[in-house]
Design a protein around this motif. Structure first.
Motif, PDB file in Angstrom:
ATOM      1  N   TYR A  57       0.800  -1.230   0.000  1.00  0.00           N
ATOM      2  CA  TYR A  57       0.000   0.000   0.000  1.00  0.00           C
ATOM      3  C   TYR A  57       0.828   1.273   0.000  1.00  0.00           C
ATOM      4  O   TYR A  57       0.276   2.366  -0.022  1.00  0.00           O
ATOM      5  CB  TYR A  57      -0.940   0.002   1.221  1.00  0.00           C
ATOM      6  CG  TYR A  57      -1.880  -1.193   1.176  1.00  0.00           C
ATOM      7  CD1 TYR A  57      -2.970  -1.189   0.313  1.00  0.00           C
ATOM      8  CD2 TYR A  57      -1.644  -2.329   1.944  1.00  0.00           C
ATOM      9  CE1 TYR A  57      -3.809  -2.291   0.221  1.00  0.00           C
ATOM     10  CE2 TYR A  57      -2.480  -3.440   1.864  1.00  0.00           C
ATOM     11  CZ  TYR A  57      -3.560  -3.409   0.998  1.00  0.00           C
ATOM     12  OH  TYR A  57      -4.374  -4.498   0.902  1.00  0.00           O
ATOM     13  N   MET A  62      -6.936   0.525   3.977  1.00  0.00           N
ATOM     14  CA  MET A  62      -6.245   0.293   5.245  1.00  0.00           C
ATOM     15  C   MET A  62      -4.793  -0.067   4.949  1.00  0.00           C
ATOM     16  O   MET A  62      -4.505  -1.102   4.370  1.00  0.00           O
ATOM     17  CB  MET A  62      -6.897  -0.812   6.085  1.00  0.00           C
ATOM     18  CG  MET A  62      -6.396  -0.686   7.526  1.00  0.00           C
ATOM     19  SD  MET A  62      -6.922  -1.904   8.743  1.00  0.00           S
ATOM     20  CE  MET A  62      -8.527  -2.368   8.277  1.00  0.00           C
ATOM     21  N   ILE A  63      -3.913   0.805   5.381  1.00  0.00           N
ATOM     22  CA  ILE A  63      -2.484   0.622   5.105  1.00  0.00           C
ATOM     23  C   ILE A  63      -1.861  -0.298   6.143  1.00  0.00           C
ATOM     24  O   ILE A  63      -0.995  -1.105   5.845  1.00  0.00           O
ATOM     25  CB  ILE A  63      -1.786   2.004   5.094  1.00  0.00           C
ATOM     26  CG1 ILE A  63      -2.254   2.787   3.866  1.00  0.00           C
ATOM     27  CG2 ILE A  63      -0.279   1.881   5.130  1.00  0.00           C
ATOM     28  CD1 ILE A  63      -1.866   4.240   3.862  1.00  0.00           C
ATOM     29  N   GLU A  64      -2.356  -0.209   7.366  1.00  0.00           N
ATOM     30  CA  GLU A  64      -1.801  -1.031   8.452  1.00  0.00           C
ATOM     31  C   GLU A  64      -2.752  -0.972   9.641  1.00  0.00           C
ATOM     32  O   GLU A  64      -3.653  -0.129   9.699  1.00  0.00           O
ATOM     33  CB  GLU A  64      -0.408  -0.485   8.841  1.00  0.00           C
ATOM     34  CG  GLU A  64       0.420  -1.403   9.718  1.00  0.00           C
ATOM     35  CD  GLU A  64       0.456  -2.841   9.222  1.00  0.00           C
ATOM     36  OE1 GLU A  64      -0.541  -3.572   9.461  1.00  0.00           O
ATOM     37  OE2 GLU A  64       1.449  -3.248   8.600  1.00  0.00           O
ATOM     38  N   TYR A 102      -5.512   4.487   7.918  1.00  0.00           N
ATOM     39  CA  TYR A 102      -6.077   4.545   6.567  1.00  0.00           C
ATOM     40  C   TYR A 102      -5.382   5.618   5.748  1.00  0.00           C
ATOM     41  O   TYR A 102      -4.894   6.613   6.300  1.00  0.00           O
ATOM     42  CB  TYR A 102      -7.572   4.914   6.619  1.00  0.00           C
ATOM     43  CG  TYR A 102      -8.387   4.178   7.649  1.00  0.00           C
ATOM     44  CD1 TYR A 102      -8.496   2.784   7.628  1.00  0.00           C
ATOM     45  CD2 TYR A 102      -9.070   4.886   8.644  1.00  0.00           C
ATOM     46  CE1 TYR A 102      -9.272   2.123   8.578  1.00  0.00           C
ATOM     47  CE2 TYR A 102      -9.844   4.226   9.593  1.00  0.00           C
ATOM     48  CZ  TYR A 102      -9.933   2.851   9.560  1.00  0.00           C
ATOM     49  OH  TYR A 102     -10.686   2.201  10.495  1.00  0.00           O
TER      50      TYR A 102
END
Ligand SMILES: [Zn+2]
Lengths: 668, 118
Positions: free
Chosen positions: B9, B80-82, B73
């Motif tokens: 991402y 959702m990156i993480e 986000y």
């Protein structure tokens, strides 16, 4: 005099390979073309053979499941190569060998190392992780020259500790752990000494026969390997063998350095939390920073909590063992299992921390703490590896499933003590960048380990198995989901039976997902005391055997108990139900990106519930049919909800930092 | 302009020296700082994600008194990156800190194994 502090200092040095001698390098240079390829392979075949002999001659559950290692060491003790089993001893198998060399060859001990000797140890301070790890070590002499050592290690499920099973949840110091032997000479002149065997059997009086047979199995494995190494020495001469050993260790190191060089330089971090000391609830932290620079890696565990007063501690060398458990199957899968492979790694493990506990501390449940270290390795290395090697990027496997052990007497009067190896050896694997983790793939500590058959387990005559199946909704969700773990429900046939179960994470999970994938969930320890399951079976009345249905439906009568997953020793009576669970691996990537068809497939296979399909994946399924249009709308709406509930980092930090958990995180 | 893929991402743009969302190409924050600082952040009760099913102190979901799920986000597109499961109030982890000079050197070398977008 045994000097604990000095041993702990020496161990740090013994992790590294011993410097090559001029002779070794000369011999290595003289290896003719083709000999390295052929004879390194022959050595590996000899090791595999010794491992097979080991599995077939022993009896305890972990031994039979293959959770063991046979190692070949050079004359200085360094591990040249090994056959696994479990990689956990691959990084540390050389430690007790070097201890013996230091004391009995280089030191002024009155014990001498002679042909036909076998040394035997289960003292974690000098190797192994905890005292269930019993190790046989045999010097290999060729025409009176010590040319190599063989070692055979496997976890013994009984140690004579304060609770059955060798890993007492209530242990608070080494004195609660039962037998702890610094290396003794169990065999002389190729014969096992009856007096020392009796001494061990006396310590392990809950399962005396198992102890005696498994000691013999370890010794047999080391001797089998000795025979094969001597055949090879005869064939090519000891100089070529020395040269071959050197070349194998050096090839392992240069292979590891080349691999590391190809990765992206930087610092990668992860933290994990442990919610138990074994005996009590607590909040402990394990922190890892991976500093990757050029062809080497420094692992810094600064920030890890102080050693605890329970049994979830480990000695410093354990950290290397846990790292190896991650590295060998996932990243160094094609490199030799040798001390050389780990030479590029250095460690900073604070003294007196959970990961570098003092000698008086109990470390018998170190493998549960180790699961956090392994989880951190997956987490941090996956962040390190993704940019250059995405195929190696993987979320952590299930890290808090509960195995456990039991001790009882069956209906024909035989004393039995063994473990619940099913849930342990059927953990879910972490998700990968392009696929789901494997369901019930095995035990990450021992990729070759197999669970025992239900029939084997029932043969003990203590339990009747009601369920062994996948456990739904417990794995980590994501674009690719973690492999699904398992549920194991057993009813006592022949009580009373003492049981204990292990694990952690009933309050807080720690086997993280990665890149937006979720962690697997927390698990309770469940039992149904005074159940009528045996009556229902006798009368042919059906009842649900899936744990979630069982505890919601309650069609089995009895006292339903929900505790933390690591439950200390207690007595069950005939009819009581004992449940063990494993959670599954972590997820990979954003759940909203999971293919709706895969969500439907998971639902049809009962790996997830409708609740999860709706609330986590935002997929619309009506009467078993996907509605893709509606799914797309639901997912767009969820993206919008995220943007409206998400706040700027600074704003978030302001409110977040003011909160605190019921127990503060333990710090120095 | 050279962008290097760091996670599924996140890219690092070596010209603008920014973390960039690879889903929407939106800028997050300078690449020498924690990419999470450039994210929209939300705290979630674990039982919103893990079906707890039973009403007990010990259930099939993490205990929300002990930990929350912190989700990160992209502030532009919402991907959702993480996420992190953290005890309440625990500092956020700075999990990726790339040596940018070395990355630049690697990219300019003859052969490298990174995935680069022009
Ligand atoms: Zn975006």
């Amino acid at each position: 005099m045994l000097d604990y502090a000095a041993i702990q200092v020496s161990m740090k040095g013994w992790m590294q390979t011993e410097p090559a001698t001029k002779k070794e390098l000369e011999y290595a240079a003289k290896i003719p073309p083709g000999m390295y390829e052929v004879y390194s392979n022959k050595l590996d075949v000899a090791l595999d053979e010794a491992r097979t002999v080991f599995v077939r001659t022993g009896v305890s559950s972990l031994l039979r499941s293959g959770d063991l290692v046979v190692g070949l060491h050079n004359a200085k003790g360094d591990l040249v190569t090994a056959s696994c089993g479990t990689y956990i001893h691959a990084a540390i198998a050389q430690l007790p060998v070097k201890y013996i060399i230091d004391l009995h060859i280089n030191g002024n001990s009155n014990v001498k190392v002679r042909p036909g000797d076998i040394f035997y140890t289960n003292e974690a301070l000098v190797g192994g992780l905890h005292n269930p790890d019993q190790i046989a070590i045999m010097p290999i002499f060729f025409e009176n020259e010590l040319i190599a050592w063989s070692s055979a290690a496997v976890h013994q499920p009984e140690t004579g500790a304060i609770e059955p099973g060798g890993m007492p949840q209530t242990a608070t110091s080494r004195h609660d752990e039962g037998m702890r032997l610094t290396p003794i000479k169990i065999a002389e002149n190729y014969e096992i000494r009856d007096d020392l065997m009796d001494m061990m059997v006396n310590f392990i009086s809950r399962a005396p026969l198992m102890q005696e047979i498994d000691v013999r199995a370890r010794c047999t494995a080391t001797d089998k390997l000795r025979h094969r190494v001597l055949e090879l020495a005869q064939e090519i001469g000891p100089e070529h063998l020395h040269g071959l050993f050197r070349k194998m260790i050096d090839a392992a190191e240069s292979g590891a350095r080349a691999r590391i060089s190809s990765w992206t330089d930087g610092v990668y971090k992860s933290v994990a939390f442990v919610d138990t000391t074994g005996k009590d609830e607590t909040l402990l932290k394990v922190a890892l920073s991976v500093h990757k620079k050029g062809d080497s890696i420094h692992l810094d565990f600064t920030g890890t909590s102080p050693e605890c007063d329970g049994s979830y501690n480990t000695y410093g060398h354990g950290v290397a063992a846990f790292l190896a458990t991650y590295l060998y199957p996932y990243v160094f899968y094609d490199l030799p299992v040798s001390t050389g492979t780990l030479v590029p790694f250095t460690f900073e493990v604070p003294d007196g921390s959970l990961l570098n506990a003092g000698p008086e501390k109990s470390v018998c449940n170190c493998v549960y703490l180790g699961r956090s270290v392994i989880s951190l390795c997956f987490d941090a290395f996956t962040r390190l590896l993704y940019s250059t090697d995405p195929a190696r990027a993987v979320a952590a496997p299930s890290a808090h499933s509960g195995g456990g052990s039991f001790k009882g007497t069956n209906s024909i009067g035989t004393k039995v003590a063994d473990g619940f190896s099913f849930t342990l050896n059927t953990d879910g694997q972490g998700a990968r960048h392009d696929k789901d983790g494997m369901n019930a793939h095995g035990f990450f500590y021992s990729p070759w380990g197999k669970t025992n058959n239900l029939e084997d387990f029932e043969e003990h005559g203590i339990f009747l198995g009601l369920t062994r199946r996948h456990f739904n909704d417990a794995h980590g969700f994501g674009k690719y989901r973690g492999g699904v773990g398992t549920q194991n429900v057993n009813v006592v046939l022949s009580g009373p039976v003492e049981v204990t179960s292990r694990g952690k994470g009933s309050r807080i999970p720690h086997d993280n997902g990665v890149f937006g994938g979720y962690a697997s969930t927390s698990l309770p320890g469940i039992s149904i005391i005074g159940s009528n399951a045996l009556d229902l079976l006798k009368n042919g009345i059906d009842f649900p055997v899936s744990v979630r249905e069982m505890v919601v439906d309650k069609s089995i009568s009895g006292d339903y108990r929900f505790e933390r997953i690591n439950r200390s020793n207690r007595t069950l009576e005939t009819g009581d139900i004992w449940i063990t669970l494993s959670s599954g691996g972590g997820g990979f990537g954003d759940s909203l990106e999971r293919d709706p068809a895969d969500v439907l497939s998971d639902l049809n296979k009962r790996l997830i519930s409708e609740w999860t399909a709706k609330n986590v994946y935002h997929v619309c399924i009506r009467d078993g049919v996907l509605d893709l249009n509606e799914t797309s709308k639901l997912r767009t709406a969820e993206l919008q909800s995220r943007l409206s509930r998400g706040t700027a980092y600074g704003t978030f930090s302001n409110t977040w930092s003011k909160q605190s958990p019921p127990i503060p995180v333990s710090t120095f | 302009m050279v962008s290097v893929e760091i996670t599924p991402y996140l890219d690092i743009n070596l010209d603008s020296e920014m973390w960039v969302c690879s889903t929407c190409d939106g800028d997050l924050v300078a690449c020498d700082s924690n990419y999470k600082i450039g994210c929209a952040v939300a705290e979630r009760d674990p039982s919103e994600v893990h079906h707890s099913e039973i009403d007990s102190d010990y259930k099939f979901a993490p205990d929300s008194n002990w930990c929350k799920i912190i989700e990160f986000y992209c502030p532009h597109c919402g991907v959702m990156i993480e996420n992190e499961y953290l005890p309440l109030g625990h500092p956020i982890t700075h999990d990726i800190d790339i040596d940018i000079d070395k990355l630049r050197k690697k990219i300019s070398g003859n052969s490298h194994n990174l995935r680069v977008k022009p």
